[in-house]
Design an enzyme around this catalytic site. Structure first.
Site, PDB file in Angstrom:
ATOM      1  N   ASP A 160       0.877  -1.190   0.000  1.00  0.00           N
ATOM      2  CA  ASP A 160       0.000   0.000   0.000  1.00  0.00           C
ATOM      3  C   ASP A 160       0.905   1.228   0.000  1.00  0.00           C
ATOM      4  OD1 ASP A 160       0.995  -0.259   2.605  1.00  0.00           O
ATOM      5  OD2 ASP A 160      -0.801   0.598   3.506  1.00  0.00           O
ATOM      6  N   ASP A 214       7.760  -1.752   7.372  1.00  0.00           N
ATOM      7  CA  ASP A 214       7.703  -2.785   6.346  1.00  0.00           C
ATOM      8  C   ASP A 214       9.056  -3.416   6.048  1.00  0.00           C
ATOM      9  OD1 ASP A 214       4.991  -2.416   6.074  1.00  0.00           O
ATOM     10  OD2 ASP A 214       5.189  -0.969   4.457  1.00  0.00           O
ATOM     11  N   ASP A 256       6.999   1.175   2.710  1.00  0.00           N
ATOM     12  CA  ASP A 256       6.917   0.190   1.629  1.00  0.00           C
ATOM     13  C   ASP A 256       7.982   0.505   0.572  1.00  0.00           C
ATOM     14  OD1 ASP A 256       4.062   0.918   2.663  1.00  0.00           O
ATOM     15  OD2 ASP A 256       3.780  -1.076   1.813  1.00  0.00           O
TER      16      ASP A 256
HETATM   17 CA   LIG Z   1       2.783  -0.627   4.106  1.00  0.00          CA
END
Ligand SMILES: [Ca+2]
Ligand SMILES: [Ca+2]
Ligand SMILES: [Ca+2]
Ligand SMILES: [Ca+2]
Lengths: 315, 315, 315, 315
Positions: free
Chosen positions: A13, A253, A18
């Protein structure tokens, strides 16, 4: 030549962390990213797609296929997202030369997940760093999917009832509790969890961040740009309360990705059956860790507890 | 020649009443069934596929494509199914010459749903007569799907908190409450509901059934065969309690199909916003009818209240 | 002399309809009111106490003991109350000569309930017209209480999932669902329920109200005064939606009281096990009517369905 | 003479550890126990009353008044109790010379709680070592009660979602979640919590127990007798799983009592707003610790974290 022996499929996402995790994987020559599937979460799924393409462009890897997935959680009702990653999920630092959405694959992310794993049976490590909507839809479409995975790495959930999206729930699970429930119960493959408290306790010192971002490279400059917003947010006091008193930077992440890339990265784990609370007033989305066998489940997840030395991703 | 102007897509968990409903539609020359998608419910999805093929064979319509869909509800946890339709869902009256599962399409039911509606925009009436898992997955895969439907006809839910699967929930909704929630909230197209109490109050007299099944035709003989088991069950007293005191036969799914085939069949409806309770101790799966505007929803469903004359399907 | 053979104990959250119900009982010479216990609900418990004393003063019955009870529901969290009965619960028509709270008994309402029933074993009909907090506390303090009652008459709950406090819950049950649950499950005495839909369908025509209030008496003048506010509110359109389309006046509490005073008043009842939903998103506080035996309960409540002729209370 | 300056009121569901805690308090000359109130929990409330009287007899303190309280949790539905404390709650080691229930006070425990605190405003430390039913009823009967307490000491709840009665809930809270909710939200006095994980981590070594019980005194012999059963149970392996891996003996209730007797006993605490989950599938009864201010509550409880040296109660 380098042997690319680690096949990863990455579901994101795409917020700042990320992006960091993707860059971490791209920096390892032994890793082959078969595809990146996008899901709602830190921002809209359209923004997530844009962000992933920007990251790939910065790393000169636009040949990796990117797929658009679910724009909403299973039930369709989104939770409110704070401004930690900025409105666009990537620090609100726009880029005039960003690639267009025409670079997206036409295949749906869920179909792509099913197909790619089917084409590489037993070889794919699936790394999930957002709400688990795509993964849940995929297993309901194709129940044989989990059995063909090499492993599943998830950033999400919590182990001691501390939350960042609500009093008892971590964001990725809170953003789609039903999906998290489905994934923890139906993916009966080797499952590795990087949970909220673990990422809090494993934070990077700020000095490290500064050094990291100061490198002279295109990638470091891109990182610095997108990173600015959340570093400011993270130094905010009330947020440090949510982060269980930690005083460094949390790249949530990155731990799940690091473990997928190099399993020796994690030096201590717990193994317990896990599930997700769906119906509590304060606990909806909370991960359930069954240390005593109350749930009568046989499948156990590996819950990360300690990592090797100081975590230093090479971008 | 006959103008086939009613395009139907049918989603079933093929018990006896689904079979009756399919036969009802096949008996109308103005109807074109574009496909039949199968879902878990009265029996396993494999049995559902077999049952649909048997019905099509009995009616000499094996050219209609049949698709296998979800084998479990969204959350993966099935409720227990009674024995009303028999273990195989079709009265436990096996047929040695039944068609094999090799006649199934290879395309997944959810993908087929999305594709067929996309190929016939604004023309398809979707008739759902089982748990709504396939429909929920489809809208999460493709949010544009409901906007391309002509109409949605559902057998499921209840209006006065009377249940047949639990004290307050009707079977199709109880078997996948999350899917029912998604469909009632995300399918913002003309939606027609044939709910449990309505089907109870609209039952067929037994004499009618006897006459119906006594006809001299292959189809009538097939119907008699599969129908025997549930007619015996339905005469059972405790079941008549569940059916709100009715003393005739309830062919639940036939009302939704009849309304899709001929909209003049329904002579009185209520129009209210509806939703589904997901978290109650006694009310999980119950349909919520918002007669007073508490839910602040704009979309309203048509809830069937009265039907034209005596309902006499022609098989 | 008149034989006073009907001993009533009355629990109220004295809004206008509670006042009407009390006056109805006081108007019957065969009724002896042993005490009135007050509970939070339409207004604060302090206002409820004041209102009851005003009613008794208007009827020259200040010798009836009044007791102050719970100021909050079991869990302590009150629902919002509309303005139907006015801020003070009695039409916001203050009275300079109203009696002071010094006329209240010092004994707590819950203790008084237990004591009075204990002193009149088998003789007391308990009429509950507000949230059931006092009754729930009493049975938890003294489990033998219900067994000593002649009968229990409750205004509260619903039978077809229609609500006035929320989409599926009636006010008295919604205002303290836990208390309603305790009372319906632990009061294993003859229990008579006057539920929301029943009171909607049994409303008085407006003409009747006008005639009633036009009488030339102190009591009628008092009634007119307190009644003005809610008559105006009741003619409001959106409220008539909540009241299931009725176009007359609903004096909710009067039906339970009338049944307690004269059991021939109710001509048709259903007898079913009942309970209360505590945990639903939309259904918390909804009454559960178990028509089919799903709950495996043995105790059944009498649910009022039809009443004798036109209901005409004599004040 | 000794100055008895610590006034305690003790609420128990007298299992073995409640007995130990009472003996601990009786062994301190500065403590005055104003009364012991009994509640359902480890065993029936009748057994609890008998057990308390046996403890007092063994300690020659039968002059302390004992009151019978609630026989059921607020909602009336008991959870199943294991056999850890034996069927009678006190190790199934009956005593022919045990005192009879005629020694109980006639006043109800809840009334006694209210009265005794009212008679000693600002002076009473209330120590609760069972389900919190009596305390919840008391505050609903008399909202002014908590404001008159010196302090409240509770054994119950959990801080990291580990449970012993269910996967996420500790027994005393799980046995009456509504009562725990009411107490944590309505007792706005200094509140000290000895939670499940804390008692697990603070267990006594077995050697210590052996030495303790080997003393030559009536009290030690009584303790040995009632203690035998649970020592055997506690050495059981699967139970040690529930107790989070500890290998010593847990006398849960003793820590709360020890803190009430001598506040220097606790050397480290956390202060956070707390509440109780009432509606979760897996988390009903779990304590909520709001470390980040999500609940917007102002009152904070003191949660015990560390205790002074090795805990050695003197019996
Ligand atoms: Ca994430
Ligand atoms: Ca069906
Ligand atoms: Ca009332
Ligand atoms: Ca205890």
């Amino acid at each position: 030549g380098v042997k690319m022996n680690k096949k990863l499929l990455v579901d994101v996402d795409c917020g700042v962390d990320d992006a960091q995790a993707i860059m971490l994987a791209l920096g390892d020559p032994s890793v082959q990213i078969l595809g990146i599937t996008c899901v709602h979460g830190n921002t809209t799924v359209e923004n997530v797609c844009k962000n992933v393409l920007r990251v790939l462009q910065a790393c000169r890897k636009l040949e990796i296929p990117v797929f658009k997935g679910a724009d909403k959680p299973i039930l369709g009702t989104s939770i409110s997202v704070g401004n930690f990653h900025g409105q666009d999920g990537l620090g609100d630092a726009p880029d005039a030369s960003a690639p267009g959405l025409d670079l997206l694959q036409r295949e749906n992310a869920v179909s792509a997940l099913i197909r790619i794993v089917d084409e590489n049976p037993g070889e794919v490590s699936l790394v999930a760093m957002g709400p688990l909507t795509n993964l849940a839809l995929a297993v309901r479409m194709d129940p044989s999917l989990p059995g063909k995975l090499k492993g599943l790495y998830i950033m999400g959930g919590n182990t001691e009832s501390r939350g960042n999206a609500s009093v008892c729930a971590e964001f990725n699970f809170a953003a789609d509790p039903e999906a998290a429930f489905v994934v923890l119960n139906d993916y009966q493959c080797p499952t590795h969890l990087s949970c909220w408290e673990f990422t809090c306790y494993s934070q990077l010192p700020w000095e490290f961040c500064d050094a990291w971002l100061g490198q002279d490279s295109d990638k470091a400059r891109f990182m610095t740009k997108i990173f600015h917003h959340s570093m400011e947010e993270a130094k905010n006091e009330s947020l440090q309360d949510v982060c269980l008193g930690c005083t460094g930077f949390i790249s949530c992440d990155s731990y799940a990705m690091a473990a997928a890339v190099d399993e020796s990265f994690i030096t201590e784990t717990d193994r317990y059956p896990v599930s997700v609370e769906l119906t509590g007033t304060h606990t909806r989305g909370m991960m359930i860790v069954d240390t005593s066998g109350f749930l009568k489940k046989t499948h156990k997840a590996s819950i990360m507890k300690k990592l090797k030395g100081c975590f230093q991703p090479t971008v």
